[in-house]
Design an enzyme around this catalytic site. Structure first.
Site, PDB file in Angstrom:
ATOM      1  N   ASP A  47       3.066  -3.199   9.323  1.00 23.35           N
ATOM      2  CA  ASP A  47       2.661  -4.521   8.825  1.00 23.35           C
ATOM      3  C   ASP A  47       2.756  -4.706   7.301  1.00 23.35           C
ATOM      4  O   ASP A  47       1.847  -5.273   6.688  1.00 23.35           O
ATOM      5  CB  ASP A  47       1.224  -4.837   9.281  1.00 23.35           C
ATOM      6  CG  ASP A  47       1.087  -4.898  10.795  1.00 23.35           C
ATOM      7  OD1 ASP A  47       2.086  -4.687  11.499  1.00 23.35           O
ATOM      8  OD2 ASP A  47      -0.037  -5.154  11.278  1.00 23.35           O
ATOM      9  N   LYS A 145       3.896  -7.290  17.372  1.00 24.20           N
ATOM     10  CA  LYS A 145       2.676  -7.110  18.169  1.00 24.20           C
ATOM     11  C   LYS A 145       1.699  -8.236  17.870  1.00 24.20           C
ATOM     12  O   LYS A 145       1.792  -8.882  16.823  1.00 24.20           O
ATOM     13  CB  LYS A 145       2.039  -5.761  17.841  1.00 24.20           C
ATOM     14  CG  LYS A 145       1.682  -5.645  16.361  1.00 24.20           C
ATOM     15  CD  LYS A 145       1.129  -4.302  16.007  1.00 24.20           C
ATOM     16  CE  LYS A 145       0.758  -4.233  14.552  1.00 24.20           C
ATOM     17  NZ  LYS A 145      -0.272  -5.204  14.137  1.00 24.20           N
ATOM     18  N   CYS A 190      -4.825  -1.869  11.439  1.00 15.00           N
ATOM     19  CA  CYS A 190      -3.593  -1.586  12.194  1.00 15.00           C
ATOM     20  C   CYS A 190      -3.072  -0.160  12.002  1.00 15.00           C
ATOM     21  O   CYS A 190      -2.526   0.426  12.939  1.00 15.00           O
ATOM     22  CB  CYS A 190      -2.541  -2.635  11.878  1.00 15.00           C
ATOM     23  SG  CYS A 190      -3.048  -4.253  12.522  1.00 15.00           S
TER      24      CYS A 190
HETATM   25  C1  VGL Z   1      -4.342  -6.441  10.527  1.00 16.02           C
HETATM   26  C2  VGL Z   1      -6.253  -7.683  10.574  1.00 16.02           C
HETATM   27  C3  VGL Z   1      -5.651  -8.618  11.385  1.00 16.02           C
HETATM   28  C4  VGL Z   1      -3.642  -5.216  10.015  1.00 16.02           C
HETATM   29  C5  VGL Z   1      -3.722  -7.351  11.341  1.00 16.02           C
HETATM   30  O1  VGL Z   1      -2.402  -5.229   9.927  1.00 16.02           O
HETATM   31  O2  VGL Z   1      -4.345  -4.232   9.669  1.00 16.02           O
HETATM   32  N1  VGL Z   1      -5.605  -6.597  10.154  1.00 16.02           N
HETATM   33  N2  VGL Z   1      -4.382  -8.442  11.764  1.00 16.02           N
END
Ligand code: VGL
Ligand code: ZN
Length: 242
Positions: A47, A145, A190
């Site tokens: 991410d 995802k 994540c």
């Molecule tokens: C994430 C919060 C919401 C992450 C993703 O990538 O850690 N955190 N969505």
């Protein structure tokens, strides 16, 4: 020499190496103790998207700082997998979807507790794009995802019901991967969930700490390290990789 003498001599040599490395003088043979990721290892870049970097919708403090660290690590890996948080508009993890709820509150959904976030990483938006500064020429797979409207997925392996697979474990196993090195954003969400599920799927798992940054919501970072350690995730630094 007896075996015990050999061992104790080795131990003295290793202590000597540790002392030398404190002084910044690491002999070539001690440098060999670095981890060399081979053909059965994969770097997972979690991410590293505009949404999680300053100027994005859910910025992680220092998020942009992981990019040069990850770009450098990429040179050491022949296998790289990238993930993208990829939510529908009106996603279940957005506070705005639940009347009266504010970001960073928590609610109970069908699959368990869900932290509510600002709207972020909506499919197809520039906010959801990978950081343009990432340089991962050998990356082989981008896995998205969190695209089921009613369910979140912090982990790149399993959605939040701990049942629905993303397919990543099957992909990695089919490719002969046995060891994964997890980097990216955010350490305590994540990255941690991905690392713990990698263990669950049977991979030897490392998190490269300085290639991650955390959200740290109500002590979530310390809790995440504790849980990762309990599951056998190894915590290393990018300088541990050869
Ligand atoms: C994430 C919060 C919401 C992450 C993703 O990538 O850690 N955190 N969505
Ligand atoms: Zn998300």
């Amino acid at each position: 020499m007896t075996d015990a003498q050999v061992l104790s001599q080795r131990r003295r040599l290793l202590c000597g190496a540790a002392a030398l490395s404190v002084l910044g003088a690491v002999p070539a043979w001690a440098a060999d103790r670095k981890i060399k990721p081979g053909a059965t290892a994969a770097l997972i870049v979690v991410d590293v998207q505009n949404c999680f970097i300053d100027g994005g919708t859910l910025p992680v403090k220092g998020g942009a700082e992981v990019v040069p660290v990850i770009n450098k690590l990429a040179d050491a890996f022949t296998n790289i997998v990238v993930t993208q948080d990829w939510h529908t508009p009106g996603h279940a993890s957005f506070a705005s979807t639940h009347g009266g709820k504010k970001p960073f509150e928590s609610i109970k959904l069908g699959y368990g507790q869900q932290v509510l976030w600002p709207d972020h990483c909506v499919q197809g938006t520039d906010d959801a794009a990978l950081s343009k500064d990432l340089r991962l020429p050998t990356a082989q797979l981008i896995i998205r995802k969190g695209f089921h409207k009613d369910m979140d997925s912090y982990s790149a392996f399993e959605e939040a019901d701990h049942k629905t697979a993303t397919g990543l474990a099957g992909y990695l196993k089919a490719r002969g991967i046995r060891t994964v090195f997890v980097t990216g954003l955010a350490t305590d969400f994540c990255v941690a969930w991905t690392a713990m599920d990698a263990r669950k799927a049977g991979f030897e798992t490392y998190v490269i700490e300085d290639a991650t940054r955390a959200i740290d919501l109500n002590g979530s970072l310390a809790a995440a390290w504790k849980q990762m350690q309990a599951k056998g995730v190894k915590r290393i630094k990018s300088s541990d990789i050869a």
